[in-house]
Design an enzyme around this catalytic site. Structure first.
Site, mmCIF file in Angstrom:
data_model
loop_
_atom_site.group_PDB
_atom_site.id
_atom_site.type_symbol
_atom_site.label_atom_id
_atom_site.label_comp_id
_atom_site.label_asym_id
_atom_site.label_seq_id
_atom_site.Cartn_x
_atom_site.Cartn_y
_atom_site.Cartn_z
ATOM 1 N N GLY A 184 0.860 -1.200 -0.165
ATOM 2 C CA GLY A 184 -0.082 0.127 0.014
ATOM 3 C C GLY A 184 0.826 1.360 -0.232
ATOM 4 O O GLY A 184 2.182 1.167 0.223
ATOM 5 N N HIS B 93 -1.903 6.967 7.710
ATOM 6 C CA HIS B 93 -0.644 7.938 6.921
ATOM 7 C C HIS B 93 -1.550 9.232 6.674
ATOM 8 O O HIS B 93 -0.840 10.320 6.947
ATOM 9 C CB HIS B 93 -0.284 7.460 5.660
ATOM 10 C CG HIS B 93 0.727 6.308 5.689
ATOM 11 N ND1 HIS B 93 2.242 6.865 6.236
ATOM 12 C CD2 HIS B 93 1.068 5.142 5.493
ATOM 13 C CE1 HIS B 93 2.972 5.716 6.277
ATOM 14 N NE2 HIS B 93 2.299 4.608 5.770
ATOM 15 N N GLN C 153 3.162 10.088 1.380
ATOM 16 C CA GLN C 153 4.620 9.288 1.480
ATOM 17 C C GLN C 153 5.095 9.871 0.243
ATOM 18 O O GLN C 153 6.468 9.337 0.049
ATOM 19 C CB GLN C 153 4.258 8.004 1.345
ATOM 20 C CG GLN C 153 3.921 7.224 2.732
ATOM 21 C CD GLN C 153 3.806 5.677 2.435
ATOM 22 O OE1 GLN C 153 2.683 5.158 2.216
ATOM 23 N NE2 GLN C 153 4.849 4.878 3.139
ATOM 24 N N HIS D 47 -3.643 0.816 8.230
ATOM 25 C CA HIS D 47 -2.190 1.555 8.153
ATOM 26 C C HIS D 47 -2.102 2.649 7.027
ATOM 27 O O HIS D 47 -1.460 3.605 7.506
ATOM 28 C CB HIS D 47 -1.354 0.235 7.765
ATOM 29 C CG HIS D 47 -0.031 0.730 7.410
ATOM 30 N ND1 HIS D 47 1.126 0.249 8.253
ATOM 31 C CD2 HIS D 47 0.703 1.508 6.314
ATOM 32 C CE1 HIS D 47 2.308 0.673 7.846
ATOM 33 N NE2 HIS D 47 2.158 1.637 6.642
ATOM 34 N N GLU D 48 -2.975 2.208 6.042
ATOM 35 C CA GLU D 48 -2.714 3.546 4.967
ATOM 36 C C GLU D 48 -3.629 4.751 5.264
ATOM 37 O O GLU D 48 -2.961 5.694 5.174
ATOM 38 C CB GLU D 48 -3.066 2.902 3.478
ATOM 39 C CG GLU D 48 -2.307 1.783 2.894
ATOM 40 C CD GLU D 48 -1.010 1.956 2.970
ATOM 41 O OE1 GLU D 48 -0.447 3.071 2.801
ATOM 42 O OE2 GLU D 48 -0.145 1.123 3.106
ATOM 43 N N CYS E 88 6.485 -0.735 6.386
ATOM 44 C CA CYS E 88 6.262 0.405 5.934
ATOM 45 C C CYS E 88 7.337 0.990 4.733
ATOM 46 O O CYS E 88 8.431 0.859 5.383
ATOM 47 C CB CYS E 88 5.777 1.495 6.579
ATOM 48 S SG CYS E 88 5.272 3.301 6.179
ATOM 49 N N LEU E 89 6.913 1.335 3.619
ATOM 50 C CA LEU E 89 7.916 1.875 2.600
ATOM 51 C C LEU E 89 8.867 3.049 3.426
ATOM 52 O O LEU E 89 9.776 3.620 2.743
ATOM 53 C CB LEU E 89 7.440 2.287 1.502
ATOM 54 C CG LEU E 89 6.845 0.948 0.746
ATOM 55 C CD1 LEU E 89 6.055 1.294 -0.698
ATOM 56 C CD2 LEU E 89 7.816 -0.086 0.322
HETATM 57 NI NI NI Z 1 3.251 2.799 5.565
#
Ligand code: NI
Length: 184
Positions: free
Chosen positions: A47, A146, A52, A142-143, A100-101
């Site tokens: 995701g 953000h 981000q 999670h997304e 997470c990226l």
């Molecule tokens: Ni993330």
């Protein structure tokens, strides 16, 4: 096919509450979504949220078919979700490992609601309204975090279960098993 630079933890843009999208079906929104899809695919993410890549809008994408970063995870349909809202369908939570990226190489054990309903819009402005459980519910939570400037370490209950994923298979699976959790 522009793959964007993903901001990492410490960048203050990851701590902002993002703005709602006010206009659908625009060239700018189409470009943003394409950049996000390309970036997520290039990095094997499950995701990605617009903040981000430095874009202050309430847009997330997620979906996994078979993902080498999450080999045990059930498939989640590829979804572009705009201005999302989440409602917990029960108080039940469960812990699971997240990455997470924006925190490359790190994993943590995070509690999430097990059953949720989420609503939002696709890029054309069509309503998306789903009731989901387990990993699908986890990814959405999670997304969407953000979009409120929350990175997963803030959700971890026990910081002993936060660290580098190269240590993950041995020590952490043993720790999870010792607590009666399903190994990942
Ligand atoms: Ni993330």
């Amino acid at each position: 096919m522009p793959v964007k630079n993903v901001l990492v933890m410490g960048d203050p843009r990851l701590l902002q509450v993002a703005r709602a999208v006010s206009e659908f079906n625009t060239p700018a929104l189409t470009l943003l979504v394409q950049d996000m899809l390309d970036t997520m695919a290039a990095l094997n993410g499950a995701g990605l949220a617009a903040p981000q890549i430095g874009v202050d809008l309430r847009v997330v994408i997620f979906g996994i078919d078979r993902n080498p970063r999450y080999p045990q995870a059930e498939p989640v349909p590829m979804t572009i979700l705009i201005n999302p809202q989440i409602e917990a369908l029960s108080e039940e939570t469960y812990e699971g490992w997240e990455g997470c990226l924006s925190l490359p190489g790190l994993r943590g054990l995070v509690p999430r609601y097990k059953h949720i309903r989420y609503r939002g819009y696709d890029p054309q402005g069509n309503l998306i309204d789903r009731e989901v459980s387990d990993f699908h519910a986890r990814v959405v939570q999670h997304e969407c975090d953000h979009l409120d400037g929350i990175l997963f370490p803030r959700r971890i209950r026990d910081m002993r279960y936060f660290g580098f994923e190269k240590e993950f298979p041995d020590h952490w699976n043993n720790a999870a098993l010792a607590q009666g959790k399903r190994p990942e």
